[in-house]
Design an enzyme around this catalytic site. Structure first.
Site, mmCIF file in Angstrom:
data_model
loop_
_atom_site.group_PDB
_atom_site.id
_atom_site.type_symbol
_atom_site.label_atom_id
_atom_site.label_comp_id
_atom_site.label_asym_id
_atom_site.label_seq_id
_atom_site.Cartn_x
_atom_site.Cartn_y
_atom_site.Cartn_z
ATOM 1 N N GLU A 1 1.452 2.037 5.394
ATOM 2 C CA GLU A 1 2.589 2.568 4.383
ATOM 3 C C GLU A 1 2.570 4.003 4.225
ATOM 4 O O GLU A 1 1.369 4.467 4.040
ATOM 5 C CB GLU A 1 2.348 1.689 3.000
ATOM 6 N N LYS B 1 10.048 -3.753 1.005
ATOM 7 C CA LYS B 1 8.809 -4.027 0.089
ATOM 8 C C LYS B 1 9.403 -4.664 -1.347
ATOM 9 O O LYS B 1 10.169 -3.862 -2.109
ATOM 10 C CB LYS B 1 7.909 -2.883 -0.250
ATOM 11 N N CYS C 1 1.455 -3.773 1.113
ATOM 12 C CA CYS C 1 0.732 -3.308 0.126
ATOM 13 C C CYS C 1 0.468 -4.167 -1.110
ATOM 14 O O CYS C 1 0.001 -5.046 -1.024
ATOM 15 C CB CYS C 1 0.824 -1.862 -0.275
#
Length: 514
Positions: free
Chosen positions: A83, A181, A214
């Site tokens: 990321e 995300k 993440c």
């Protein structure tokens, strides 16, 4: 010019991929029992005060090209980058300043191949990466800040959504998947989709991957949906994790979740130890980590491993793990950490060499059995605390999460304030002959994860302990975590349960009696 928009596009893409494969070759076939994966722990380059957004993206992309070619030389099938690795993690908060760093990404259903069909508005960054994937004949997963133009009442005033986005190139360089995300860690200026996207892609080596990013791993959507609803067994996971002691450092979380869900996890970490970022690994579910790294100084490194396929796991022989860095944290380490808010926990100092006790917090009771080599003294050694928590914890950016914890943690001294910090390296650590922890945890919409950490900021080997669970009722699950070897250099050993139904509620404050 618009050839790939026609209905024959999927078949043409298949033919192109087949020809590239026949030309360049790759190790993993449809019927093979494993595949070869690479993840890159990457320290991004570029400074916004010196370089333009386009220059930053291009510099990092060209570094990616080098890793992709190295991976090809090692016959890698799929490579995952972290990321923020292309844009750097140091993004401005103002949307007008963020916008120049964003890239328009085609819908995967358009079967765009930026390398083969360069149109006037094709971003350079996509061309570089597409050609690298094509030339190396490798699946490539990268993370990019995305610009998605919009209109209508839900559209932001500046006419576009800003997304933190993963994209996948197949062996021919075609964009085949995109994921935006869903669980942002602060990230002011960025948007999320109305619901979590369940983004997957198929490979020619007979593995279907899911995509996640993440902080997503800590929440139910989308990872739990991918695994429980879609049956996904392999996840590509770009990450810029902010490690926090004692329960959620990067490798600790990656291996714990991969083991509990029994998934193959390809985690590529953004590396900046002084900013609390870093940690990459390849994990084979209950087999544990195949390779992992948690650098104490700035590092860029590619990790490669053969990964057993879950759909034919019974045919796979044992895969030995390798750890790229196994050094304890020292006073000269560059790595910094966040600290958990431990004041609401119910805790007790470990005083005796043999202890058998039960500690309760807000209805959760944990039974601890501990045997150490010597009588506990804290003159020159670190202290040991038994900790229990049943409540809701806060996160940076305003999010909260429900947790239940039964654990042993090591602290530099006998004060609670020294816990949640790196243990003083001059302190002697206790040698444990046995640790057994039992508790009855909520069963509904939850996950119960073994949570271990050594002074190397890496988890214990999975061969060092066992974890078992059984349902007591429709509401409770009994979990038992137990060491099966003598343990040294321990910072954390416990059960960490995520209670998704309590997410985003007000966090738990210390009780007046504590």
């Amino acid at each position: 010019m618009y050839f790939y928009r026609y209905k024959m596009a999927p078949y043409i893409i298949f033919i192109i991929t087949f020809l590239v494969t026949m030309c360049c070759g790759h190790t993993s076939k449809h019927e093979s029992t494993d595949y070869v994966a690479a993840v890159v722990e990457y320290n991004a380059i570029g400074n916004r005060t010196i370089h333009s957004p386009k220059q930053i993206l291009a510099m990092n992309a060209h570094n990616y090209v080098n890793y992709i070619q190295q991976a090809a030389d090692s016959q890698v099938d799929i490579i995952v980058f972290p990321e923020c690795g292309l844009s750097t993690i140091y993004l401005p908060e103002n949307r007008s300043e963020i916008r120049p760093l964003l890239t328009r990404i085609p819908d995967p259903e358009e079967f765009k191949n930026p390398c083969l069909h360069l149109e006037e508005d094709t971003p350079e960054i996509l061309q570089i990466l597409s050609c690298a994937a094509r030339n190396a004949s490798i699946y490539v997963v990268v993370n990019l800040p995305e610009l998605s133009p919009c209109s209508g009442t839900d559209c932001p005033p500046d006419g576009a959504f800003f997304y933190n986005t993963n994209i996948v190139f197949d062996r021919s360089g075609t964009i085949i998947a995109r994921y935006r995300k869903f669980n942002l860690f602060g990230e002011p200026g960025f948007d999320i989709t109305p619901t979590a996207e369940l983004s997957t892609f198929d490979t020619d080596f007979n593995v279907r991957f899911g995509l996640s990013t993440c902080f997503d791993i800590y929440f139910h959507d989308p990872i739990m949906q991918l695994v429980k609803e879609k049956g996904i067994t392999d996840i590509a996971f770009p990450v810029a994790w902010f490690s926090e002691i004692p329960f959620i450092t990067a490798i600790q979380v990656q291996e714990g979740w991969a083991r509990t869900l029994d998934i193959n996890l390809l985690a590529a970490g953004y590396d900046d130890p002084a900013n609390r970022n870093g940690g990459s690994g390849i994990y084979a579910g209950r087999k544990g980590k195949l390779t992992a790294i948690m650098p104490l100084t700035k590092t860029s490194r590619m990790l490669i491993s053969r990964v057993p396929k879950k759909n034919i796991a019974s045919q796979v022989s044992h895969h030995a793990s390798t750890v790229e860095s196994e050094q304890p944290v020292t006073s000269t380490s560059e790595r910094l950490f966040f600290s958990d808010y431990l004041a609401p926990y119910t805790t007790q100092l470990l005083q005796d060499a043999a202890t058998n006790t039960t500690i309760c917090d807000r209805g959760l009771c944990c039974k601890f059995e501990v045997r150490t080599e010597n009588v506990i003294t804290y003159t020159n050694s670190a202290s040991i605390r038994l900790v229990v928590f049943n409540g809701i914890r806060p996160f940076f950016g305003g999010r909260t999460g429900g947790i239940q914890v039964c654990s042993i943690i090591t602290c530099s001294n006998s004060s609670l304030s020294s816990c949640g910090q790196p243990v003083d390296p001059t302190k002697q650590l206790t040698k444990f002959d046995l640790i057994s922890i039992k508790g009855n945890f909520n069963q509904t919409n939850s996950i119960h994860v073994p949570n271990t950490l050594k002074n190397t900021i890496l988890p214990l080997d999975v061969e060092s302990y066992t974890v078992s669970s059984r349902n007591l009722t429709n509401l409770l699950t009994h979990v038992h975590l137990r060491t099966i070897k003598t343990i040294r250099n321990l910072w954390t050993f416990g059960i960490y349960s995520r209670e998704y139904d309590l997410d985003d509620l007000p966090f738990t404050l210390p009780s007046t009696s504590s």
